[in-house]
Scaffold this motif. Structure first.
Motif, PDB file in Angstrom:
ATOM      1  N   ASP A  42      12.913  38.753 -21.163  1.00 38.67           N
ATOM      2  CA  ASP A  42      14.356  38.999 -21.286  1.00 38.67           C
ATOM      3  C   ASP A  42      15.142  37.848 -20.677  1.00 38.67           C
ATOM      4  O   ASP A  42      16.133  37.370 -21.267  1.00 38.67           O
ATOM      5  N   TRP A  43      14.708  37.385 -19.522  1.00 41.72           N
ATOM      6  CA  TRP A  43      15.409  36.275 -18.856  1.00 41.72           C
ATOM      7  C   TRP A  43      15.341  35.006 -19.701  1.00 41.72           C
ATOM      8  O   TRP A  43      16.338  34.302 -19.874  1.00 41.72           O
ATOM      9  N   ARG A  44      14.156  34.708 -20.249  1.00 45.65           N
ATOM     10  CA  ARG A  44      14.020  33.504 -21.073  1.00 45.65           C
ATOM     11  C   ARG A  44      14.868  33.601 -22.335  1.00 45.65           C
ATOM     12  O   ARG A  44      15.458  32.609 -22.774  1.00 45.65           O
ATOM     13  N   THR A  45      14.943  34.800 -22.898  1.00 40.22           N
ATOM     14  CA  THR A  45      15.761  34.984 -24.097  1.00 40.22           C
ATOM     15  C   THR A  45      17.233  34.764 -23.782  1.00 40.22           C
ATOM     16  O   THR A  45      17.971  34.136 -24.557  1.00 40.22           O
ATOM     17  N   GLN A  46      17.677  35.273 -22.634  1.00 44.29           N
ATOM     18  CA  GLN A  46      19.073  35.078 -22.245  1.00 44.29           C
ATOM     19  C   GLN A  46      19.373  33.614 -21.961  1.00 44.29           C
ATOM     20  O   GLN A  46      20.462  33.120 -22.281  1.00 44.29           O
ATOM     21  N   VAL A  47      18.419  32.908 -21.350  1.00 44.72           N
ATOM     22  CA  VAL A  47      18.621  31.480 -21.102  1.00 44.72           C
ATOM     23  C   VAL A  47      18.727  30.727 -22.426  1.00 44.72           C
ATOM     24  O   VAL A  47      19.559  29.814 -22.580  1.00 44.72           O
ATOM     25  N   ARG A  48      17.904  31.091 -23.395  1.00 39.76           N
ATOM     26  CA  ARG A  48      17.979  30.452 -24.707  1.00 39.76           C
ATOM     27  C   ARG A  48      19.326  30.687 -25.363  1.00 39.76           C
ATOM     28  O   ARG A  48      19.886  29.819 -26.022  1.00 39.76           O
ATOM     29  N   GLY A  49      19.880  31.893 -25.154  1.00 41.26           N
ATOM     30  CA  GLY A  49      21.207  32.197 -25.663  1.00 41.26           C
ATOM     31  C   GLY A  49      21.188  32.809 -27.062  1.00 41.26           C
ATOM     32  O   GLY A  49      20.143  32.925 -27.714  1.00 41.26           O
ATOM     33  N   VAL A  50      22.361  33.187 -27.522  1.00 37.94           N
ATOM     34  CA  VAL A  50      22.523  33.798 -28.846  1.00 37.94           C
ATOM     35  C   VAL A  50      22.302  32.739 -29.916  1.00 37.94           C
ATOM     36  O   VAL A  50      22.776  31.607 -29.802  1.00 37.94           O
ATOM     37  N   GLN A  51      21.554  33.112 -30.953  1.00 39.39           N
ATOM     38  CA  GLN A  51      21.304  32.219 -32.073  1.00 39.39           C
ATOM     39  C   GLN A  51      21.758  32.877 -33.369  1.00 39.39           C
ATOM     40  O   GLN A  51      21.673  34.101 -33.530  1.00 39.39           O
ATOM     41  N   ALA A  52      22.227  32.048 -34.274  1.00 41.95           N
ATOM     42  CA  ALA A  52      22.643  32.566 -35.588  1.00 41.95           C
ATOM     43  C   ALA A  52      21.393  32.859 -36.409  1.00 41.95           C
ATOM     44  O   ALA A  52      20.582  31.955 -36.633  1.00 41.95           O
ATOM     45  N   PRO A  53      21.206  34.099 -36.885  1.00 37.57           N
ATOM     46  CA  PRO A  53      20.007  34.411 -37.661  1.00 37.57           C
ATOM     47  C   PRO A  53      20.120  33.856 -39.080  1.00 37.57           C
ATOM     48  O   PRO A  53      21.231  33.645 -39.592  1.00 37.57           O
ATOM     49  N   PRO A  54      18.997  33.577 -39.706  1.00 38.44           N
ATOM     50  CA  PRO A  54      19.041  33.231 -41.138  1.00 38.44           C
ATOM     51  C   PRO A  54      19.736  34.361 -41.906  1.00 38.44           C
ATOM     52  O   PRO A  54      19.418  35.539 -41.710  1.00 38.44           O
ATOM     53  N   ASP A  55      20.678  34.003 -42.766  1.00 40.85           N
ATOM     54  CA  ASP A  55      21.515  35.009 -43.423  1.00 40.85           C
ATOM     55  C   ASP A  55      20.781  35.581 -44.630  1.00 40.85           C
ATOM     56  O   ASP A  55      21.095  35.281 -45.792  1.00 40.85           O
ATOM     57  N   LEU A  56      19.781  36.422 -44.348  1.00 41.41           N
ATOM     58  CA  LEU A  56      18.929  36.973 -45.400  1.00 41.41           C
ATOM     59  C   LEU A  56      19.044  38.481 -45.523  1.00 41.41           C
ATOM     60  O   LEU A  56      18.757  39.048 -46.586  1.00 41.41           O
ATOM     61  N   VAL A  57      19.439  39.143 -44.438  1.00 41.79           N
ATOM     62  CA  VAL A  57      19.394  40.604 -44.368  1.00 41.79           C
ATOM     63  C   VAL A  57      20.793  41.151 -44.127  1.00 41.79           C
ATOM     64  O   VAL A  57      21.564  40.597 -43.346  1.00 41.79           O
ATOM     65  N   THR A  58      21.096  42.254 -44.810  1.00 38.10           N
ATOM     66  CA  THR A  58      22.319  43.016 -44.540  1.00 38.10           C
ATOM     67  C   THR A  58      21.933  44.429 -44.151  1.00 38.10           C
ATOM     68  O   THR A  58      21.154  45.084 -44.866  1.00 38.10           O
ATOM     69  N   ILE A  59      22.463  44.871 -43.030  1.00 39.07           N
ATOM     70  CA  ILE A  59      22.230  46.249 -42.590  1.00 39.07           C
ATOM     71  C   ILE A  59      23.393  47.105 -43.069  1.00 39.07           C
ATOM     72  O   ILE A  59      24.561  46.793 -42.802  1.00 39.07           O
ATOM     73  N   VAL A  60      23.074  48.165 -43.783  1.00 40.42           N
ATOM     74  CA  VAL A  60      24.083  49.162 -44.154  1.00 40.42           C
ATOM     75  C   VAL A  60      23.913  50.321 -43.180  1.00 40.42           C
ATOM     76  O   VAL A  60      22.936  51.077 -43.262  1.00 40.42           O
ATOM     77  N   ALA A  61      24.846  50.420 -42.261  1.00 40.04           N
ATOM     78  CA  ALA A  61      24.691  51.338 -41.136  1.00 40.04           C
ATOM     79  C   ALA A  61      25.323  52.692 -41.437  1.00 40.04           C
ATOM     80  O   ALA A  61      26.490  52.774 -41.845  1.00 40.04           O
TER      81      ALA A  61
END
Length: 628
Positions: A42-61
Motif C-alpha cells: 500500500d505504501w509503495r502504491t501511494q508513493v507511485r501515485g495515481v496513474q491514468a488507466p488505459p481507457d479500455l473499460v467502462t463500468i456501468v454502476a
C-alpha cells in the motif's frame, strides 16, 4: 576460536536464517508476513501515485441513484434487461455482468433478461464456494494445478442465463489485510477447473485463444504475468472511479453517452452503499468490487500488470539470503561507525531499488526480505556491541593497570604513538635522583609489612612531587627513584622544574621522616642529586620493556647524591642545572658553593651547589601537608 572463524560461522548462520525464512513463507507459514507485505505494498502504491488507466473499460454502476429510482436492491431482472439491451445497441466489445444471477425472480423478468443476453457477447459471474473463509489447496494434490484455489463447489448462474453467455468465477484473493492484492485466474473443484471472470472477459475482448500451460497462461502469443499459483497480481490505478464509470441511471434517463460504450469492455456491477461488495485499497478505504474486477480486466487486456512470477521469486530468495549476509559482512568488516554507515547505505539502496522496481512494474517482496535481514543483523550488531563493551572494559582495566607502572604522560604518549622511543632518541633533559639513607640496616630490624607501608609512603611523596612538577618517574629503585624531565619531549623549563621538584622532595621527605616514630626516623636520612644535559632516551628490556635514560648526565646526577652525603647536605645541584633553571634563590633556603669536585667513575670535576632548607620546622611541615 579465531575472529575469522567466528565471522564465517556468523555468515553461514545468517544465510541459513534467510533461506529458512523464505522457505517457511513460501510454504504457507509465517502468514503475518503477508499482512506486513500488504502494508508495504500500500505504501509503495501511494508513493507511485495515481496513474491514468488505459481507457479500455467502462463500468456501468448500479449505484444509490438507481436503487432510489427503483426502490429495491438487487435490481429487478426486467430493469437489468433494459440496461443490458441499451448497452448492446451501442456495440461494445463485450458485456461483463458482475452480478450473481443464481436465484429465480419474476418469470417475465427472467425471460426478458435471458432473451437480452442472447443479443450480444456476454460474460456472467459465478462464485466459488470454499469450505472455510480462506481459499485452500488440498495437500495431497499433485501436478501443476495443485496450487489452484480448491472450491467446494461453484455457484453458477441459472441455466436460462448461462446458456446465452460465458461464465467466469468472480472471487478475488484478499489475504490477511482485506485488500485484494491478486485475482486468481483459475479455480478448481475435485473434478473440474473453471476460469476466472476477468480472464473470461479478457479472452472474449481480445478474441484470442487461451492456453493453459503447466507454468503459465497464454493469451494468443502473449504470456499472462501470473504468480506461481496462477493468480494475477494487481496494482491500483487510483481511488474509486479512476476507471471510467457511468451510472446505470443514465440509461433510464436516456442520457448514456454512446462513446462511453462503443467498442469498449463494459462491466455492469453494483456500487450500492451497504451492498457489501467493497474492499479497502491503498487509495480508497471502500472501493466497489466491480472496480477491483475491472482493474484486473484492464491489466489482462492492456498487459500493464505488475510482474510477480517465478523469476521474481528467485530474485526474492536470493535477496533474502544475500542481503543479510552482506550486511553482517559489512558490520564484521568494519566494527566502527564506518561499518554501520556502510550497512545503512546498502539497506537504503535495497529499499530504493525495491521501490523503483515496484513503480516500474516489478513486485519484489519486501516483508520476507526484512524478516530475513533485520533479526540476524540486529543480533550480530548486538553481539558486536557487547563484545566491544567487554573489550573496552578490558582495555580500560589494562590501561588503568598500565598507569600503575607508567607515568600518565608516558601512558598517554604510548596510546597515541605505540612506537614511541622504539628507536633511542638523543635530547636535552634534566634528571633528579633520590635515595634513602640507613634503609638497608633498618629493613633488617622491622616487620616486612611495616617496611612495605613505609616504602609506599615514601614512593607516594616522590610520585606526588614528580607529577606536580611535570616529571616522569622512570623507575623506583627500592628505596630510591629516578625522575626525568624532558619526556615525551624536551621543554625549555625542564631544568627549572627539576630544581623545583628537588626542593619539594627535600621538604616533603624531611617532613615525612620527622613524623615517623623516633626509633625509625632517627635511623633514616635521604640524599638528592640533580643535573641536566644531553641524555639518550630509549626502551630497555625484551618482552617486558620500560622507558629510561642513559648517558653521562644520568651518571652525574646519580653520583651527586654521594657528594651531598659527603658534604653533610641532602640536596646537591650541578652548576649546569642552576644556570639553566635561572634560579635566584628564595628567603627560606640557602645555597652554598660552588664546590668543584670529582664524581666517582668520571674524569674531570663538577661544580656543585648544596641547597639547604632555612624555613622554620612548622613552615616546612605546613608546606609538606599542602603537597599531600
Amino acid at each position: 576460536m579465531t575472529r575469522r572463524v567466528q565471522i564465517l560461522v556468523a555468515l553461514v548462520l545468517t544465510a541459513l536464517w534467510g533461506a529458512g525464512v523464505y522457505a517457511a513463507h513460501a510454504n504457507g507459514h509465517l502468514r503475518f508476513l503477508d499482512r506486513l507485505e500488504a502494508t508495504v505494498t500500500d505504501w509503495r502504491t501511494q508513493v507511485r501515485g495515481v496513474q491514468a488507466p488505459p481507457d479500455l473499460v467502462t463500468i456501468v454502476a448500479i449505484d444509490d441513484t438507481v436503487v432510489k429510482r427503483g426502490g429495491s436492491y438487487p435490481l429487478p431482472r426486467a430493469d437489468l434487461a433494459r440496461v443490458v439491451d441499451t448497452i448492446v445497441q451501442f456495440k461494445p466489445k463485450v458485456i461483463a455482468i458482475d452480478l450473481l444471477l443464481v436465484d429465480r425472480s419474476a418469470a417475465i423478468g427472467d425471460a426478458t433478461l435471458a432473451s437480452t443476453l442472447a443479443t450480444g457477447p456476454m460474460v456472467l459471474a459465478a462464485a466459488a464456494i470454499f469450505p472455510s473463509a480462506s481459499e485452500t489447496v488440498t495437500p495431497s494434490s499433485h501436478g501443476p494445478l495443485a496450487v489452484l484455489p480448491q472450491a467446494e463447489r461453484f455457484l453458477l448462474p441459472l441455466p436460462a442465463f448461462a446458456d446465452h453467455a460465458e461464465v467466469g468465477v468472480v472471487n478475488v484473493a484478499t489475504g490477511q489485510s482485506g485488500s485484494p492484492l491478486s485475482v486468481p485466474m483459475l479455480f478448481r473443484t475435485h473434478d473440474k477447473v473453471e476460469l476466472s471472470f476477468p480472464l473470461r472477459v479478457a479472452t472474449r475482448a481480445l478474441d484470442k485463444p487461451l492456453t493453459i500451460a503447466p507454468d503459465r497462461l497464454m493469451l494468443g502469443d502473449r504470456a499472462v504475468p501470473t504468480d506461481s499459483d496462477f493468480a494475477l497480481p494487481i496494482t491500483y490505478y487510483g481511488p474509486r472511479r479512476t476507471i471510467r464509470t457511468v451510472s446505470a441511471q443514465s440509461i433510464f434517463d436516456g442520457t448514456l453517452n454512446r462513446a462511453a460504450i462503443e467498442n469498449r469492455i463494459v462491466v455492469i456491477g453494483a456500487s450500492v452503499a451497504g451492498g457489501g461488495d467493497f474492499y479497502p485499497t491503498p487509495f480508497d478505504s471502500l472501493m466497489p468490487g466491480v472496480e477491483v474486477i475491472s482493474t484486473a480486466i484492464t491489466h489482462l487486456v492492456a498487459g500493464d500488470g505488475i510482474v510477480r512470477d517465478h523469476n521474481v521469486h528467485i530474485a526474492d530468495a536470493l535477496t533474502a539470503i544475500l542481503l543479510p549476509v552482506l550486511l553482517v559482512g559489512l558490520l564484521a568488516w568494519r566494527r566502527s561507525a564506518l561499518g554501520i554507515m556502510a550497512a545503512a547505505v546498502v539497506m537504503m539502496a535495497w529499499a530504493g531499488l525495491n521501490l523503483f522496481a515496484f513503480t516500474h512494474g516489478l513486485w519484489l517482496n519486501a516483508a520476507t526480505t526484512l524478516a530475513a535481514t533485520v533479526p540476524p543483523v540486529a543480533v550480530f550488531a548486538g553481539v558486536q556491541l557487547w563484545v566491544g563493551g567487554r573489550k573496552a572494559q578490558y582495555l580500560t582495566a589494562k590501561s588503568q593497570s598500565l598507569a600503575q607502572f607508567q607515568a600518565p604522560a608516558v601512558q598517554e604518549w604510548l596510546a597515541r604513538d605505540p612506537d614511541f622511543l622504539a628507536k633511542p632518541v638523543r635530547q636535552e633533559a634534566a634528571v633528579v635522583f633520590i635515595d634513602l639513607s640507613g634503609f638497608t640496616a633498618l629493613s633488617e630490624r622491622i616487620d616486612p609489612d611495616a617496611l612495605r607501608d613505609m616504602l609506599n609512603a615514601f614512593h607516594a611523596r616522590i610520585d606526588m612531587a614528580a607529577t606536580a612538577c611535570g616529571g616522569i618517574v622512570t623507575s623506583f629503585l627500592g628505596d630510591g627513584a629516578m625522575i626525568l624531565f624532558g619526556l615525551p619531549g624536551a621543554r625549555p623549563d625542564d631544568a627549572a622544574r627539576a630544581l623545583k621538584c628537588g626542593i619539594e622532595l627535600h621538604r616533603s621527605v624531611a617532613s615525612w621522616i620527622a613524623s615517623l616514630p623516633p626509633v625509625i626516623g632517627d635511623q633514616l636520612g635521604f640524599k638528592i642529586g640533580a643535573h641536566c644535559g644531553p641524555i639518550v632516551a630509549s626502551r630497555l628490556g625484551g618482552s617486558h620493556q620500560h622507558i629510561t635514560a642513559t648517558g653521562d648526565t644520568v651518571n652525574v646526577a646519580n653520583r651527586l647524591m654521594e657528594v651531598a652525603a659527603q658534604n653533610g647536605a641532602r640536596l646537591a645541584l650541578s652548576d649546569t642545572l642552576l644556570d639553566a633553571a635561572d634560579f635566584l634563590g628564595d628567603p627560606d633556603s640557602s645555597l652554598k658553593g660552588p664546590l668543584r669536585t670529582q664524581v666517582r667513575g668520571r674524569s674531570g670535576t663538577v661544580a656543585v651547589w648544596f641547597w639547604r632548607d632555612e624555613s622554620k620546622p612548622g613552615q616546612a611541615a605546613a608546606g609538606a601537608e599542602m603537597m599531600e
